[in-house]
Scaffold this motif. Structure first.
Motif, PDB file in Angstrom:
ATOM      1  N   UNK A 430      -5.712 -15.189  50.796  1.00  0.00           N
ATOM      2  CA  UNK A 430      -5.252 -13.968  50.144  1.00  0.00           C
ATOM      3  C   UNK A 430      -4.901 -12.894  51.176  1.00  0.00           C
ATOM      4  N   UNK A 431      -4.106 -11.954  50.743  1.00  0.00           N
ATOM      5  CA  UNK A 431      -3.824 -10.766  51.531  1.00  0.00           C
ATOM      6  C   UNK A 431      -3.142 -11.052  52.839  1.00  0.00           C
ATOM      7  N   UNK A 432      -3.807 -10.697  53.945  1.00  0.00           N
ATOM      8  CA  UNK A 432      -3.174 -10.716  55.249  1.00  0.00           C
ATOM      9  C   UNK A 432      -2.789 -12.123  55.725  1.00  0.00           C
ATOM     10  N   UNK A 433      -3.319 -13.178  55.102  1.00  0.00           N
ATOM     11  CA  UNK A 433      -3.022 -14.530  55.549  1.00  0.00           C
ATOM     12  C   UNK A 433      -1.756 -15.108  54.917  1.00  0.00           C
ATOM     13  N   UNK A 434      -1.173 -14.418  53.947  1.00  0.00           N
ATOM     14  CA  UNK A 434       0.033 -14.932  53.292  1.00  0.00           C
ATOM     15  C   UNK A 434       1.230 -14.848  54.225  1.00  0.00           C
ATOM     16  N   UNK A 435       2.076 -15.850  54.134  1.00  0.00           N
ATOM     17  CA  UNK A 435       3.305 -15.849  54.932  1.00  0.00           C
ATOM     18  C   UNK A 435       4.282 -14.827  54.350  1.00  0.00           C
ATOM     19  N   UNK A 436       4.944 -14.066  55.205  1.00  0.00           N
ATOM     20  CA  UNK A 436       5.872 -13.041  54.734  1.00  0.00           C
ATOM     21  C   UNK A 436       7.325 -13.461  54.957  1.00  0.00           C
ATOM     22  N   UNK A 437       7.535 -14.724  55.339  1.00  0.00           N
ATOM     23  CA  UNK A 437       8.892 -15.224  55.509  1.00  0.00           C
ATOM     24  C   UNK A 437       9.603 -15.223  54.162  1.00  0.00           C
ATOM     25  N   UNK A 438      10.896 -14.970  54.148  1.00  0.00           N
ATOM     26  CA  UNK A 438      11.624 -14.768  52.892  1.00  0.00           C
ATOM     27  C   UNK A 438      11.563 -15.991  51.976  1.00  0.00           C
ATOM     28  N   UNK A 439      11.722 -17.189  52.534  1.00  0.00           N
ATOM     29  CA  UNK A 439      11.693 -18.366  51.667  1.00  0.00           C
ATOM     30  C   UNK A 439      10.310 -18.579  51.064  1.00  0.00           C
ATOM     31  N   UNK A 440       9.290 -18.242  51.821  1.00  0.00           N
ATOM     32  CA  UNK A 440       7.925 -18.374  51.322  1.00  0.00           C
ATOM     33  C   UNK A 440       7.646 -17.310  50.261  1.00  0.00           C
ATOM     34  N   UNK A 441       8.161 -16.112  50.475  1.00  0.00           N
ATOM     35  CA  UNK A 441       7.976 -15.034  49.502  1.00  0.00           C
ATOM     36  C   UNK A 441       8.604 -15.395  48.159  1.00  0.00           C
ATOM     37  N   UNK A 442       9.764 -16.049  48.210  1.00  0.00           N
ATOM     38  CA  UNK A 442      10.423 -16.475  46.977  1.00  0.00           C
ATOM     39  C   UNK A 442       9.585 -17.535  46.261  1.00  0.00           C
TER      40      UNK A 442
END
Length: 499
Positions: A430-442
């Protein structure tokens, strides 16, 4: 001689007669006669094999599975193996039973399954015995037997004799004796699918090894581990009981009952027939990776569930297995069966372990990688991260390389012939460990997966194993929030190949 390739009979098949005639002309009379007879014999054989198969019924290959009608009766009048042909021997004790009986309650079917819990002593009046549980038997006194393993327990002797005491009950119509512990969870329909493949009139010893190499090295690679359960056909049990008591004394140094049984069977000369659906679960930590990449074989048993993390997050061990069993009851043969497919529009890879979990990778992953278990666990004894009897892969430390995980939420039967399972997203990191790359965000916008599938035909286990295929259904309303997947049999020339 010309350097050009000389022409052979294969180049001019129609000239074979001319060639034979010329050859006969230059040979002596005896050779002519011999060749003539050989020619006649060859031609006769050709015609025999060409036409005899049309009128003769040759015996089937010994591995061909017999066809049964809707009543489970073959053409020659034999009855197909059913659950009543299996006699379970559950090794327990008065001390452990009250805590562990909940596992047996998950799979035991009163008036359907047959067998007994074998205890070390008679339960006290304050320990009620429910009708929903198998009946108990008290094991015979085993104090006369030798046991000299310095780190084991004498209860191994009593457990080993359960096979003999079960056999001596003389119950009718028993084809298989299945042994296990009081914390072994069976999936009886799948166990039946496995045993029905084998001829119960032959001597068979069926089960699985430990998952941890260290355990197999210490105990044996050639034995079926008792916690995962094992099956012995009636003819083999009949031979085993003749030598078992003396055998127990000969192998007094061996640690467990399963080792002693295997030692006896080695004297008879019957090896272990391995089936990958028996799970000793000699692992520590989270069994997620193992169940999410189950081999193409029926899920038969689970053991050591009190020694691993719950197979469903936020549930205790009993409730976790109960949730898994809820899917099993709707479609036994499909439970934790693995399928994966690609979404070419969004460049996604989807891995489905039916009735358990879905993993979404927002990039293309090869089939070899998808079928390999994630290393979410360690070995049983030394908590090592490498030594297993099957392939594993490490969980990446990069969150952008890990999948988005969805866990089973609901199982439904649709029209009696299909199932619909729903999986909701589980936030492991959760939180800070999530990937913020665009494909991952989608990909993280997907809240759930809805997986439809025809009910699994258990007869498929009698055919060459093949993982079933799936496809992602695009263009549906709310597809960015709930992704629909359909599992189906693969087409004849279909492969799971990313672009």
């Amino acid at each position: 001689m010309s350097c050009a390739r000389s022409k052979t009979l294969h180049d001019h098949p129609l000239n074979f007669g001319k060639f034979l005639t010329r050859a006969i002309d230059v040979f002596p009379f005896a050779m002519k006669t011999t060749l003539a007879l050989c020619s006649v014999a060859s031609i006769s054989l050709i015609f025999y094999f060409a036409f005899s198969n049309r009128s003769h019924n040759f015996p089937p290959h010994p591995n061909v599975v017999t066809d049964f009608n809707q009543n489970g009766i073959s053409a020659d009048g034999h009855e197909k193996t059913n659950i009543s042909h299996i006699l379970f021997g559950i090794g327990g004790s008065v001390e452990s039973w009250d805590k562990r009986r909940s596992y047996t309650e998950l799979w035991w079917k009163p008036n359907v399954t047959r067998g007994f819990v074998w205890l070390d002593e008679k339960p006290s009046p304050s320990m009620p015995w429910l009708e929903t549980l198998p009946q108990y038997r008290v094991s015979e006194d085993t104090s006369r037997f030798k046991y000299s393993c310095p780190y084991g327990s004498r209860s191994a002797v009593r457990m080993a004799r359960i096979v003999k005491e079960s056999f001596q009950l003389g119950l009718e119509n028993v084809r298989w004796f299945v042994m296990g512990d009081d914390d072994t969870v069976y999936f009886p329909d799948n166990l039946l699918s496995v045993l029905a493949k084998y001829d119960h009139n032959q001597m068979y010893y069926i089960g699985g090894n430990s998952e941890s190499v260290e355990q197999d090295v210490i105990h044996s690679y050639t034995m079926a581990y008792g916690g995962g359960g094992f099956a012995i056909s009636y003819p083999l049990a009949a031979e085993l009981v003749k030598i078992l008591d003396g055998c127990i004394d000969r192998y007094d140094k061996l640690y467990g009952s399963d080792q002693k049984i295997q030692g006896c069977l080695s004297e008879i000369g019957v090896p272990l027939t391995k089936e990958l659906g028996f799970h000793q679960l000699d692992i520590r930590g989270n069994p997620y990776g193992l169940l999410a990449a189950h081999p193409v074989t029926p899920l038969v048993s689970l053991h050591h569930l009190d020694y691993v993390e719950s197979i469903f997050p936020n549930l205790n061990p009993i409730d976790s297995v109960k949730k898994l069993v809820s899917g099993y009851k709707v479609d036994p043969g499909r439970t934790v069966q693995h399928s994966f497919c690609y979404d070419l529009r969004r460049n996604w890879s989807v891995s489905v372990s039916w009735g358990y979990t879905v993993q979404l990778y927002p990039f293309f992953v090869t089939a070899k990688k998808l079928e390999t278990a994630l290393q979410t666990f360690w070995t049983w004894k030394n908590w090592d991260a490498r030594l297993f009897t099957f392939n594993t892969q490490p969980v990446s430390s990069d969150p952008c390389e890990r999948s988005v995980v969805y866990m089973l939420d609901r199982v439904e039967s649709v029209g009696g012939r299909e199932t619909l399972t729903t999986y909701k997203r589980y936030n492991i990191d959760k939180g800070e460990n999530d990937c913020i790359r665009s494909d991952y965000t989608h990909a993280l916008k997907v809240e759930a997966f809805s997986v439809s599938a025809p009910k699994f035909n258990p007869d498929l286990w009698n055919k060459a194993p093949r993982r079933q295929c799936c496809e992602i259904i695009n263009g549906t309303k709310g597809a960015d929030r709930v992704v629909q997947v359909q599992i189906r049999s693969c087409n004849g020339f279909e492969s799971v190949t990313p672009p």
